[in-house]
Design a protein around this motif. Structure first.
Motif, PDB file in Angstrom:
ATOM      1  N   PHE A 152       0.798  -1.228   0.000  1.00 38.40           N
ATOM      2  CA  PHE A 152       0.000   0.000   0.000  1.00 38.40           C
ATOM      3  C   PHE A 152       0.836   1.286   0.000  1.00 38.40           C
ATOM      4  O   PHE A 152       0.566   2.197  -0.789  1.00 38.40           O
ATOM      5  N   PRO A 153       1.843   1.411   0.883  1.00 30.19           N
ATOM      6  CA  PRO A 153       2.628   2.658   0.881  1.00 30.19           C
ATOM      7  C   PRO A 153       3.342   2.890  -0.447  1.00 30.19           C
ATOM      8  O   PRO A 153       3.461   4.033  -0.902  1.00 30.19           O
ATOM      9  N   PHE A 154       3.799   1.804  -1.080  1.00 26.40           N
ATOM     10  CA  PHE A 154       4.476   1.922  -2.372  1.00 26.40           C
ATOM     11  C   PHE A 154       3.494   2.360  -3.462  1.00 26.40           C
ATOM     12  O   PHE A 154       3.817   3.199  -4.302  1.00 26.40           O
ATOM     13  N   MET A 155       2.301   1.784  -3.428  1.00 21.98           N
ATOM     14  CA  MET A 155       1.291   2.159  -4.429  1.00 21.98           C
ATOM     15  C   MET A 155       0.902   3.628  -4.271  1.00 21.98           C
ATOM     16  O   MET A 155       0.697   4.334  -5.269  1.00 21.98           O
ATOM     17  N   ALA A 156       0.820   4.081  -3.045  1.00 18.85           N
ATOM     18  CA  ALA A 156       0.496   5.493  -2.804  1.00 18.85           C
ATOM     19  C   ALA A 156       1.565   6.399  -3.411  1.00 18.85           C
ATOM     20  O   ALA A 156       1.252   7.452  -3.991  1.00 18.85           O
ATOM     21  N   LYS A 157       2.829   5.994  -3.307  1.00 18.35           N
ATOM     22  CA  LYS A 157       3.909   6.790  -3.896  1.00 18.35           C
ATOM     23  C   LYS A 157       3.810   6.810  -5.417  1.00 18.35           C
ATOM     24  O   LYS A 157       4.122   7.817  -6.057  1.00 18.35           O
TER      25      LYS A 157
ATOM     26  N   TYR B  71      -5.757   5.203  -0.437  1.00 20.98           N
ATOM     27  CA  TYR B  71      -6.120   6.618  -0.629  1.00 20.98           C
ATOM     28  C   TYR B  71      -5.574   7.475   0.513  1.00 20.98           C
ATOM     29  O   TYR B  71      -5.002   8.554   0.282  1.00 20.98           O
ATOM     30  N   LYS B  72      -5.709   6.999   1.742  1.00 21.55           N
ATOM     31  CA  LYS B  72      -5.274   7.762   2.917  1.00 21.55           C
ATOM     32  C   LYS B  72      -3.760   7.940   2.965  1.00 21.55           C
ATOM     33  O   LYS B  72      -3.258   8.878   3.586  1.00 21.55           O
TER      34      LYS B  72
ATOM     35  N   SER C 170      -2.488  14.708  -4.180  1.00 19.62           N
ATOM     36  CA  SER C 170      -3.008  13.549  -4.913  1.00 19.62           C
ATOM     37  C   SER C 170      -4.468  13.297  -4.592  1.00 19.62           C
ATOM     38  O   SER C 170      -5.272  12.975  -5.476  1.00 19.62           O
ATOM     39  N   LYS C 171      -4.816  13.435  -3.306  1.00 26.25           N
ATOM     40  CA  LYS C 171      -6.193  13.179  -2.881  1.00 26.25           C
ATOM     41  C   LYS C 171      -7.187  14.064  -3.628  1.00 26.25           C
ATOM     42  O   LYS C 171      -8.322  13.658  -3.891  1.00 26.25           O
ATOM     43  N   LYS C 172      -6.765  15.272  -3.986  1.00 26.35           N
ATOM     44  CA  LYS C 172      -7.649  16.199  -4.703  1.00 26.35           C
ATOM     45  C   LYS C 172      -7.900  15.727  -6.144  1.00 26.35           C
ATOM     46  O   LYS C 172      -8.878  16.135  -6.760  1.00 26.35           O
ATOM     47  N   HIS C 173      -7.006  14.875  -6.635  1.00 29.14           N
ATOM     48  CA  HIS C 173      -7.119  14.383  -8.017  1.00 29.14           C
ATOM     49  C   HIS C 173      -7.772  13.004  -8.095  1.00 29.14           C
ATOM     50  O   HIS C 173      -8.077  12.536  -9.195  1.00 29.14           O
ATOM     51  N   ILE C 174      -7.961  12.371  -6.940  1.00 30.32           N
ATOM     52  CA  ILE C 174      -8.531  11.020  -6.913  1.00 30.32           C
ATOM     53  C   ILE C 174     -10.049  11.090  -6.819  1.00 30.32           C
ATOM     54  O   ILE C 174     -10.610  11.695  -5.904  1.00 30.32           O
ATOM     55  N   LEU C 175     -10.713  10.477  -7.768  1.00 26.62           N
ATOM     56  CA  LEU C 175     -12.183  10.428  -7.782  1.00 26.62           C
ATOM     57  C   LEU C 175     -12.576   9.042  -7.278  1.00 26.62           C
ATOM     58  O   LEU C 175     -12.865   8.131  -8.062  1.00 26.62           O
ATOM     59  N   PHE C 176     -12.581   8.889  -5.978  1.00 31.93           N
ATOM     60  CA  PHE C 176     -12.606   7.573  -5.346  1.00 31.93           C
ATOM     61  C   PHE C 176     -13.873   6.777  -5.623  1.00 31.93           C
ATOM     62  O   PHE C 176     -13.827   5.562  -5.800  1.00 31.93           O
ATOM     63  N   ASN C 177     -15.004   7.437  -5.636  1.00 37.01           N
ATOM     64  CA  ASN C 177     -16.287   6.712  -5.712  1.00 37.01           C
ATOM     65  C   ASN C 177     -16.845   6.575  -7.121  1.00 37.01           C
ATOM     66  O   ASN C 177     -18.018   6.237  -7.296  1.00 37.01           O
ATOM     67  N   ILE C 178     -16.015   6.814  -8.118  1.00 38.80           N
ATOM     68  CA  ILE C 178     -16.489   6.691  -9.495  1.00 38.80           C
ATOM     69  C   ILE C 178     -16.000   5.370 -10.079  1.00 38.80           C
ATOM     70  O   ILE C 178     -14.801   5.174 -10.291  1.00 38.80           O
TER      71      ILE C 178
END
Length: 348
Positions: free
Chosen positions: A196-201, A230-231, A237-245
């Motif tokens: 997870f931490p690697f994917m976030a990077k 996501y967290k 990055s969080k501002k660019h992630i459209l999580f629920n779509i």
């Protein structure tokens, strides 16, 4: 002429084995070509113009010997001239054995040779860009005189599906004039999932370099894990992630993916489907998966990375032997090893 191809289980396998139908149709334009698959994989081969009928391997057949026997008997009644068993496991051995086919083809396994007229030994390496998964499947056609070097898996979306996918994204305020990336944040299992931490990077790098819009590919039962990734992403990055779509069905997912600039993330079904839609891909392989088998049609548009590419000294035996060590090996597969390769991909 009636021909049955058997390929059970995973979406990627079913999609890849569908290449056989295009080659078979060229050889036998008037033949009846049928496909025996698991029902949940049907969306990736739906509308395939080379397939006439589908036979579904149900959950009951998977868990009940009597249901499996019933399925085998129903296949027998269809009187196939040729059966090509790509799956080559006990259940498909039984189905093939019960068929009345005069030509039965599968891969060589010492315990199942008596069920088949032709037992094809898999190649262990290839210099071809099509990948071993394609190469070995095409070998199954050699006994019936079909010599073809390359066929690419394809997914067939309708114009209506493509239009609906576009309308859905625009309704969700996605700007299709800006970069849109689908991220395969999770693999099909823990030992196929990049930490997870690697994917976030990785996601942070994508946003930093492209300012693109980010969609997460996950199924409902994986929501908590997706949120955990996501967290771990930075605030920008969080501002660019459209999580629920995301699409409510696999065909919806395919229609959405059609409008993406690329699919990036864990190697698996999403990557294979994107390639079949002619969408660019960047795949991160699990340390225990054989890259040579599944890096299909690798080129500038379809890029992949594997720990073995960077630290070959860690491998003294075939990749599949490291399945139990995947977690420890993943920790050595840090993003800095391939971030330059990712940036070149993003620049394209």
């Amino acid at each position: 002429m009636k021909i049955l191809v058997i390929q059970q289980k995973m979406i990627g396998d079913v999609l890849t084995s569908s290449i056989l139908f295009e080659a078979l149709r060229q050889k036998y334009p008037n033949a009846q070509l049928d496909y025996l698959i698991n029902e949940h994989t049907h969306p990736v081969v739906e509308n395939n113009p080379f397939i006439d009928n589908f036979i579904f391997f149900t959950k009951e057949a998977e868990s009940s010997k009597s249901a499996l026997l019933k399925l085998a008997k129903s296949v027998r009644k269809r009187n196939y001239d040729i059966v090509i068993d790509v799956y080559s496991k006990l259940s498909s051995n039984l189905i093939t054995a019960f068929s009345k086919s005069k030509i039965k083809i599968s891969y060589y396994k010492h315990y199942s040779t008596l069920f088949y007229h032709h037992n094809i030994k898999r190649q262990q390496s290839t210099d071809e860009k099509i990948g071993l998964a394609i190469t070995n499947r095409l070998q199954l056609l050699h006994p019936i005189g079909i010599e073809i070097k390359s066929v690419k898996p394809k997914i067939y979306l309708t114009n209506n599906e493509i239009s609906n996918g576009k309308q859905f994204l625009e309704k969700e305020n996605i700007d299709l004039n800006k970069p849109l990336f689908m991220i395969g944040v999770l693999g099909s299992s823990d030992n196929k999932t990049y930490p997870f931490p690697f994917m976030a990077k990785i996601i942070d790098t994508i946003v930093e370099k492209t300012k693109g819009q980010i969609l997460f590919n996950y199924i409902p039962k994986q929501e908590a894990q997706a949120k955990a990734i996501y967290k771990l992403c930075n605030k920008t990055s969080k501002k660019h992630i459209l999580f629920n779509i995301f699409g409510k069905s696999l065909r919806d997912f395919l229609a959405i993916t059609h409008h993406c600039n690329a699919v990036i993330g864990n190697e698996g079904g999403a990557i294979n489907m994107a390639k079949a839609l002619n969408i660019k891909t960047f795949a991160i392989y699990s340390p225990w998966i054989d890259k040579a088998s599944w890096n299909l049609f690798e080129d500038d548009n379809n890029v992949s990375v594997h720990l073995k590419d960077y630290k070959p000294e860690l491998y003294t035996k075939p990749e599949k032997k490291y399945k139990k060590e995947s977690s420890a090996l993943y920790q050595k597969f840090t993003p800095d090893l391939f971030v330059d390769k990712l940036e070149v991909f993003l620049n394209s």
